[in-house]
Design a protein around this motif. Structure first.
Motif, PDB file in Angstrom:
ATOM      1  N   ALA A   1       0.947  -1.158   0.110  1.00  0.00           N
ATOM      2  CA  ALA A   1      -0.017  -0.036  -0.133  1.00  0.00           C
ATOM      3  C   ALA A   1       0.827   1.235   0.111  1.00  0.00           C
ATOM      4  O   ALA A   1       2.044   1.612   0.791  1.00  0.00           O
TER       5      ALA A   1
ATOM      6  N   GLU B   1      -6.684   0.983  -4.335  1.00  0.00           N
ATOM      7  CA  GLU B   1      -5.693   1.781  -5.107  1.00  0.00           C
ATOM      8  C   GLU B   1      -5.957   1.595  -6.601  1.00  0.00           C
ATOM      9  O   GLU B   1      -6.155   2.273  -7.296  1.00  0.00           O
TER      10      GLU B   1
ATOM     11  N   ASN C   1      -3.904  -4.129   4.572  1.00  0.00           N
ATOM     12  CA  ASN C   1      -2.893  -3.623   3.285  1.00  0.00           C
ATOM     13  C   ASN C   1      -3.430  -4.213   1.701  1.00  0.00           C
ATOM     14  O   ASN C   1      -3.079  -3.545   0.415  1.00  0.00           O
TER      15      ASN C   1
ATOM     16  N   PRO D   1      -0.150   5.282   1.826  1.00  0.00           N
ATOM     17  CA  PRO D   1      -1.194   4.445   1.815  1.00  0.00           C
ATOM     18  C   PRO D   1      -2.832   5.107   2.177  1.00  0.00           C
ATOM     19  O   PRO D   1      -2.518   6.229   2.806  1.00  0.00           O
TER      20      PRO D   1
ATOM     21  N   ARG E   1      -6.245  -1.990   0.655  1.00  0.00           N
ATOM     22  CA  ARG E   1      -5.343  -0.830   0.340  1.00  0.00           C
ATOM     23  C   ARG E   1      -5.012  -0.912  -1.129  1.00  0.00           C
ATOM     24  O   ARG E   1      -5.188   0.105  -1.726  1.00  0.00           O
TER      25      ARG E   1
ATOM     26  N   VAL F   1     -12.058   1.895   4.522  1.00  0.00           N
ATOM     27  CA  VAL F   1     -11.129   0.774   4.144  1.00  0.00           C
ATOM     28  C   VAL F   1     -11.237  -0.209   5.251  1.00  0.00           C
ATOM     29  O   VAL F   1     -11.098  -1.452   4.950  1.00  0.00           O
TER      30      VAL F   1
END
Length: 138
Positions: A30, A93, A86, A37, A89, A74
């Motif tokens: 991330a 993204e 993570n 992140p 994340r 999240v």
């Protein structure tokens, strides 16, 4: 589900519990791209184009977009889907870059609101660790 019928694209596709987080993200971390992140309190929501292509998305990406029909943090998303924070994340993204999710980062006052912090903490406690054990809830 009846025999011969197509799976409901709004339901989680499921995943093998033995898959390690680094395999889901191809070793990426991330914040490894253009910035830090996504904060755990960041709200994510599916876009219309994300919902249109839902049936063509693979596994965890499908599950994330399907779960984001309503905005959620999240941390809540990771807890709901039983995915490492993570991993969510990194995949969020990617989905934002592809135009399938929109991210809303709350302002600093919202991030310091005690009720928001409690919800985030509660969500993080329900995220399994790397051994698939829940964190201490005390």
């Amino acid at each position: 589900m009846e025999e011969g019928s197509a799976p409901d694209p709004s339901e989680p596709a499921g995943r093998a519990p033995a898959i390690r987080p680094f395999l889901l993200t191809a070793g990426r971390v991330a914040g490894g791209g253009t910035g830090p992140p996504l904060p755990v309190e960041t709200q994510v929501v599916a876009t219309a184009s994300g919902l249109r292509v839902l049936g063509s998305l693979a596994f965890e990406q499908h599950d994330i977009v399907a779960a984001c029909r309503r905005p959620q943090s999240v941390a809540e998303l990771a807890a709901r889907l039983h995915l490492h924070l993570n991993v969510v994340r990194v995949l969020a993204e990617d989905l934002c870059t592809a135009g399938h999710l929109v991210v809303h980062v709350p302002d600093a006052r919202t991030a310091q609101d005690i009720s928001v912090l409690r919800r985030v903490i509660d969500g993080l406690r329900t995220v399994p660790d790397s051994r698939d054990a829940l964190r201490d809830s005390g």
